[in-house]
Design an enzyme around this catalytic site. Structure first.
Site, short mmCIF file in Angstrom:
data_model
loop_
_atom_site.label_atom_id
_atom_site.label_comp_id
_atom_site.label_asym_id
_atom_site.label_seq_id
_atom_site.Cartn_x
_atom_site.Cartn_y
_atom_site.Cartn_z
CB THR A 40 -0.93 0.02 1.22
OG1 THR A 40 -0.14 -0.19 2.41
CG2 THR A 40 -1.96 -1.10 1.13
CG HIS A 45 4.50 1.29 9.10
ND1 HIS A 45 4.00 0.48 10.11
CD2 HIS A 45 3.46 1.48 8.24
CE1 HIS A 45 2.73 0.21 9.89
NE2 HIS A 45 2.38 0.80 8.74
CG HIS A 48 4.17 -3.40 7.59
ND1 HIS A 48 4.39 -2.10 7.21
CD2 HIS A 48 2.94 -3.71 7.14
CE1 HIS A 48 3.33 -1.64 6.56
NE2 HIS A 48 2.44 -2.60 6.51
CE LYS A 82 -6.64 1.32 6.42
NZ LYS A 82 -5.90 2.52 6.83
NE ARG A 86 -6.86 -1.33 2.98
CZ ARG A 86 -5.89 -1.10 3.86
NH1 ARG A 86 -5.01 -0.15 3.59
NH2 ARG A 86 -5.79 -1.79 4.96
CD GLN A 172 -4.67 -12.65 3.70
OE1 GLN A 172 -4.67 -13.24 4.77
NE2 GLN A 172 -4.60 -11.33 3.62
CG ASP A 193 -4.99 -6.86 11.16
OD1 ASP A 193 -4.08 -7.70 11.30
OD2 ASP A 193 -4.90 -5.86 10.42
CE LYS A 230 -1.77 2.95 14.73
NZ LYS A 230 -2.61 3.37 13.61
CE LYS A 233 0.67 6.15 12.64
NZ LYS A 233 0.64 6.74 11.30
CB THR A 234 7.51 9.90 16.34
OG1 THR A 234 7.69 10.21 14.94
CG2 THR A 234 8.18 8.58 16.66
#
Length: 419
Positions: A40, A45, A48, A82, A86, A172, A193, A230, A233-234
């Site tokens: 995607t 990041h 993953h 989501k 998307r 999948q 998920d 989270k 994340k920064t």
């Protein structure tokens, strides 16, 4: 401690489709197993990482990992997590993202050993399939009621879900069946998920593979932080594996800034340090937390794994220079990493300039009077060296590789002058 017991100790196992069957199979044979990622973006990041690092743990125990990049599923979009559809990507975008992600995965897995990893792209078998074949050969085996019971789909019924995303779980599932039939793949690993997608794959194998075929699924918990914010994340956004998006220095800093409440969990999740090594670090957190040995070990292990030894050495050098204030020995490339987010000013003329004048022009000091006071009080440093002369003039000798001058006001307020 066998492999599953180690995964349990590390807190990596969230759900298993058949724990007893998985254990018995792993004791009897070396299996092939897979984990996938959809392209995607043109980089993964750190969110993953955990499933793939878990797959790597299996490889270290002699099993063969199959690393799937979803060139086909990436064109559709997983409805998981989501609340809305998307945005669809073009084939060219997805193909570019696939190549970028494949390169990143090569740093995690061993592709050359006897049980070397296999890299696959599901576009190779799903991309050319016509709709009639999809509906007859695969859609017929997955009931609508079965799909509606999946959380990833049922959670979207109120807000709306297109038929395109509705069929994602079948695509999948086709991956699992294809890998089972062509690579003897007996297990799929994924984030928590992905449970619905994994079990749909097992359902397809049960119905379409020869009678008695056996396969398994294992999911991994969502990584959380003790303070409830989270993970990954920064303030500047996600922590990417691409060094152009997140520099090795920033990547290293993310890990060494882990909270004491999180660091041991992260060491268990993400590193290949032994139980004994982690328990020693856990004791250090309890008894000498100020030394931050666990955080340093975490930062070193993760940066070395993703970016290599040279990038780790560079990240440590930048960190030590910033901590000590000894920045004059940094290269221009290191300055670009370490000072990426500090205030900067571009001195366009390139000519010599008085220090007081520069402090005002760069908005380091609000006025010439304050600038003179800052300098005379010894609060101003040029490339780590204190300068107390108000008539000091910056020349080419104050430039690092003729590109930068680092000015510090006080203990921590850095500014970058660019030429």
């Amino acid at each position: 401690m066998n492999l599953l017991e180690e995964l349990q100790w590390r807190g990596i196992v969230y759900q298993q489709t058949d724990e007893e069957g998985t254990q018995q199979t792993l004791e009897k044979e070396k299996i092939s197993l897979y984990c996938g990622v959809d392209p995607t973006a043109d980089s993964m990041h750190i969110g993953h990482l955990l499933p793939f690092l878990t797959l790597r743990r299996f490889q270290k125990q002699g099993h063969r990992p199959i690393v799937l990049v979803g060139g086909a599923t990436g064109l559709i979009g997983d409805p998981s997590g989501k609340s809305e559809e998307r945005k669809l990507q073009t084939l060219e975008m997805v193909d570019y993202n696939v190549k970028c992600i494949q390169k990143q995965l090569e740093s995690i897995f061993d592709f050359d050993s006897e049980n070397g990893a296999i890299m696959v792209n599901n576009y190779d078998w799903a991309g050319s399939m016509d709709i009639v074949t999809f509906l007859r050969d695969y859609g017929k085996h997955v009931g609508v009621n079965y799909m509606l019971a999946k959380d990833t789909i049922s959670s979207r019924l109120d807000t709306g879900i297109s038929f395109t995303e509705f069929t994602y779980t079948i695509l999948q599932a086709m991956d699992f069946l294809h890998l089972y039939e062509n690579h003897n793949c007996k297990m799929q690993i994924g984030g928590s998920d992905q449970w619905g997608n994994i079990t749909t794959g097992l359902e397809l194998i049960r119905k379409m593979a020869p009678e008695g075929s056996k396969a398994f699924g294992l999911t991994i918990p969502l990584v959380t932080k003790a303070d409830g914010t989270k993970f990954g994340k920064t303030e500047s956004g996600a922590i990417w594996l691409d060094p152009e998006k997140t520099s090795p220095y920033e990547f290293y800093q993310f890990w060494i800034n882990a909270a004491d409440a999180d660091v041991i969990k992260y060491l268990k999740y993400f590193t290949f340090l032994s139980r004994e090594e982690i328990e020693v670090l856990e004791q250090s957190v309890k008894e000498e937390a100020h030394l931050r040995k666990a955080q340093k070990a975490l930062g070193e292990e993760m940066t070395r794994l993703i970016h290599g030894v040279d990038a780790l050495d560079q990240a440590i050098k930048i960190s030590e220079a910033l901590f000590s204030g000894e920045v004059k020995n940094l290269s221009a490339a290191e300055i670009k990493q370490g000072f990426k987010d500090v205030p900067s000013y571009e001195h366009t003329s390139g000519e010599d300039i008085g220090l007081v004048e520069l402090l005002v022009a760069a908005k380091i000091s609000p006025s010439k009077r304050q600038a003179r006071e800052d300098v005379s009080n010894g609060a101003v440093y040029i490339n780590g060296e204190r300068v107390a002369e108000t008539d000091y003039v910056l020349s080419s000798e104050d430039r690092i590789e003729d590109q930068f001058t680092i000015i510090r006001r006080g203990k921590k307020k850095y500014h970058l002058i660019k030429y």
